[in-house]
Design a protein around this motif. Structure first.
Motif, PDB file in Angstrom:
ATOM      1  N   UNK A  45       0.950  -1.209  -0.025  1.00  0.00           N
ATOM      2  CA  UNK A  45       0.009  -0.240   0.182  1.00  0.00           C
ATOM      3  C   UNK A  45       0.813   1.235  -0.127  1.00  0.00           C
ATOM      4  N   UNK A  46       2.053   1.121   0.638  1.00  0.00           N
ATOM      5  CA  UNK A  46       3.026   2.250   0.995  1.00  0.00           C
ATOM      6  C   UNK A  46       3.042   2.822  -0.532  1.00  0.00           C
ATOM      7  N   UNK A  47       3.716   1.964  -1.507  1.00  0.00           N
ATOM      8  CA  UNK A  47       4.245   2.604  -2.823  1.00  0.00           C
ATOM      9  C   UNK A  47       2.978   3.393  -3.649  1.00  0.00           C
ATOM     10  N   UNK A  48       2.039   2.554  -3.670  1.00  0.00           N
ATOM     11  CA  UNK A  48       0.984   3.305  -4.472  1.00  0.00           C
ATOM     12  C   UNK A  48       0.428   4.677  -3.686  1.00  0.00           C
ATOM     13  N   UNK A  49       0.396   4.566  -2.391  1.00  0.00           N
ATOM     14  CA  UNK A  49       0.040   5.690  -1.720  1.00  0.00           C
ATOM     15  C   UNK A  49       1.056   6.828  -1.704  1.00  0.00           C
ATOM     16  N   UNK A  50       2.289   6.575  -2.022  1.00  0.00           N
ATOM     17  CA  UNK A  50       3.214   7.492  -1.915  1.00  0.00           C
ATOM     18  C   UNK A  50       3.314   8.090  -3.372  1.00  0.00           C
ATOM     19  N   UNK A  51       3.063   7.289  -4.373  1.00  0.00           N
ATOM     20  CA  UNK A  51       2.772   7.905  -5.723  1.00  0.00           C
ATOM     21  C   UNK A  51       1.940   9.122  -5.821  1.00  0.00           C
ATOM     22  N   UNK A  52       0.718   8.841  -4.910  1.00  0.00           N
ATOM     23  CA  UNK A  52      -0.339  10.031  -5.240  1.00  0.00           C
ATOM     24  C   UNK A  52       0.021  10.978  -4.130  1.00  0.00           C
ATOM     25  N   UNK A  53       0.231  10.680  -2.964  1.00  0.00           N
ATOM     26  CA  UNK A  53       0.476  11.764  -2.153  1.00  0.00           C
ATOM     27  C   UNK A  53       2.056  12.494  -1.954  1.00  0.00           C
ATOM     28  N   UNK A  54       3.056  11.776  -2.633  1.00  0.00           N
ATOM     29  CA  UNK A  54       4.283  12.304  -2.556  1.00  0.00           C
ATOM     30  C   UNK A  54       5.235  12.305  -1.195  1.00  0.00           C
ATOM     31  N   UNK A  55       4.233  12.116  -0.172  1.00  0.00           N
ATOM     32  CA  UNK A  55       5.141  11.870   1.205  1.00  0.00           C
ATOM     33  C   UNK A  55       4.257  10.925   1.951  1.00  0.00           C
ATOM     34  N   UNK A  56       5.010  10.392   2.827  1.00  0.00           N
ATOM     35  CA  UNK A  56       4.301   9.306   3.740  1.00  0.00           C
ATOM     36  C   UNK A  56       5.082   8.909   5.080  1.00  0.00           C
ATOM     37  N   UNK A  57       4.514   8.896   6.059  1.00  0.00           N
ATOM     38  CA  UNK A  57       5.189   8.547   7.457  1.00  0.00           C
ATOM     39  C   UNK A  57       4.738   7.047   7.512  1.00  0.00           C
ATOM     40  N   UNK A  58       5.544   6.207   7.702  1.00  0.00           N
ATOM     41  CA  UNK A  58       5.113   4.790   8.106  1.00  0.00           C
ATOM     42  C   UNK A  58       5.778   4.186   9.151  1.00  0.00           C
ATOM     43  N   UNK A  78       8.596  10.794  -0.610  1.00  0.00           N
ATOM     44  CA  UNK A  78       9.502  11.295   0.641  1.00  0.00           C
ATOM     45  C   UNK A  78       8.812  10.069   1.516  1.00  0.00           C
ATOM     46  N   UNK A  79       9.553   9.214   1.688  1.00  0.00           N
ATOM     47  CA  UNK A  79       8.965   8.057   2.642  1.00  0.00           C
ATOM     48  C   UNK A  79       9.842   8.028   4.077  1.00  0.00           C
ATOM     49  N   UNK A  80       9.265   8.474   5.058  1.00  0.00           N
ATOM     50  CA  UNK A  80       9.730   8.516   6.478  1.00  0.00           C
ATOM     51  C   UNK A  80       9.503   7.193   7.261  1.00  0.00           C
ATOM     52  N   UNK A  81      10.220   6.206   7.305  1.00  0.00           N
ATOM     53  CA  UNK A  81       9.784   4.960   8.318  1.00  0.00           C
ATOM     54  C   UNK A  81      10.378   5.097   9.739  1.00  0.00           C
ATOM     55  N   UNK A  82       9.055   5.132  10.518  1.00  0.00           N
ATOM     56  CA  UNK A  82       9.419   4.957  11.977  1.00  0.00           C
ATOM     57  C   UNK A  82       9.646   3.526  12.458  1.00  0.00           C
TER      58      UNK A  82
END
Ligand code: SAM
Length: 263
Positions: A45-58, A78-82
């Protein structure tokens, strides 16, 4: 390369494109959203969401999955993994520290802790815009159940006092690797603007709901006798001979208020 899914982390990776697309469409991310994914796994889900939103925290607990996921996201957004247990994440502080009013949460949740995650999110409801979660279908049915239903209980009352609960669609076991033993479903939760829980002390609502459904076949007078006597139940405008499963969520708030007023 795909890692071997770990049972102890509740890993069932979504691979069916149709359901991935349906979840992303249901979320409809916008570039100004602050999106937080719980349990990104390998990034279905992360990659398709990132494609649309441009940034995401996981937020991911399994260290082994993090380098692969970070590498796969490069060039997409821009993916920020916690690296953390989601139950330890203070969502209110996260929103505050990023200067955003509310977060949008999403995730194909690890089923072994789905109820604790839901209760944890409810505690931070004021800092959340909405949530889109994949859960066991049976859990979604309990969340959305209405009074009188066999599956109406603690989860239904606590969630419905804080959120609008909207079951969206079912997902069969074959959509995952490995397939879970149960059917799944996607649900949308939208925190209510001034939710009923605000009127009472949430820990008292929780105590009353827990006691009432702990012995759901007994009358309220019996099930609640450690907390409220029959007169106190009547003061909340409720018949002490009624059973928990016949009460609407807001009835529990009135009971909790009487309980709080007893000191
Ligand atoms: N989102 C991925 C997908 O749909 O393919 C993976 C979903 S899998 C059902 C659940 C994910 O939650 C796994 O990646 C697992 O490692 C992670 N997880 C398990 N317990 C967790 C916890 N306490 N906090 C954060 N992540 C957790």
């Amino acid at each position: 390369m795909s890692a071997r899914p770990k049972k102890s982390f509740g890993q069932h990776f979504l691979h069916d494109r149709r359901f991935i697309d349906s979840i992303v469409s249901a979320i409809a991310p916008r570039s100004d959203d602050f999106l937080v994914e719980i349990g990104p796994g390998e990034g279905a889900l992360t990659l398709p969401l990132l494609k649309v939103s441009g940034k995401l925290t996981a937020i991911e607990l399994d260290t082994d999955l993090i380098p692969g996921l970070q590498a796969r996201a490069s060039g997409i957004g821009e993916l920020h993994i916690v690296h953390a247990d989601v139950l330890k994440i203070d969502f209110s502080a996260m929103a505050h520290s990023h200067g955003v009013p509310r977060l949008r949460l999403a995730g194909n949740l690890p089923y072994y802790i789905s109820s604790p995650i839901l209760f944890h999110c409810v505690e931070h409801a004021a800092a959340i815009q909405d949530m889109h979660f994949m859960l066991q279908k049976e859990v979604v049915e309990r969340m959305a159940a209405t009074p009188g239903s066999k599956v109406y209980g603690r989860l239904s009352v606590m969630l419905q006092l804080a959120c609008r609960v909207e079951p969206l669609f079912d997902v069969p076991p074959e959509a995952f690797r490995p397939p879970p033993k149960v059917e799944s479903a996607v649900v949308r939760l939208v925190p209510l603007p001034s939710h009923e829980l605000h009127d009472a002390r949430p820990e008292h609502v929780y105590a009353v709901v827990k006691a009432a459904f702990g012995q759901r076949r007994k009358t309220l007078a019996n099930a609640l006798k450690q907390l409220l006597d029959s007169d106190a139940i009547r003061r909340a405008d409720i018949d002490p001979r009624a059973r928990a499963e016949t009460l609407a969520p807001e009835d529990f708030v009135r009971l909790a208020k009487v309980y709080s007023s007893q000191g």
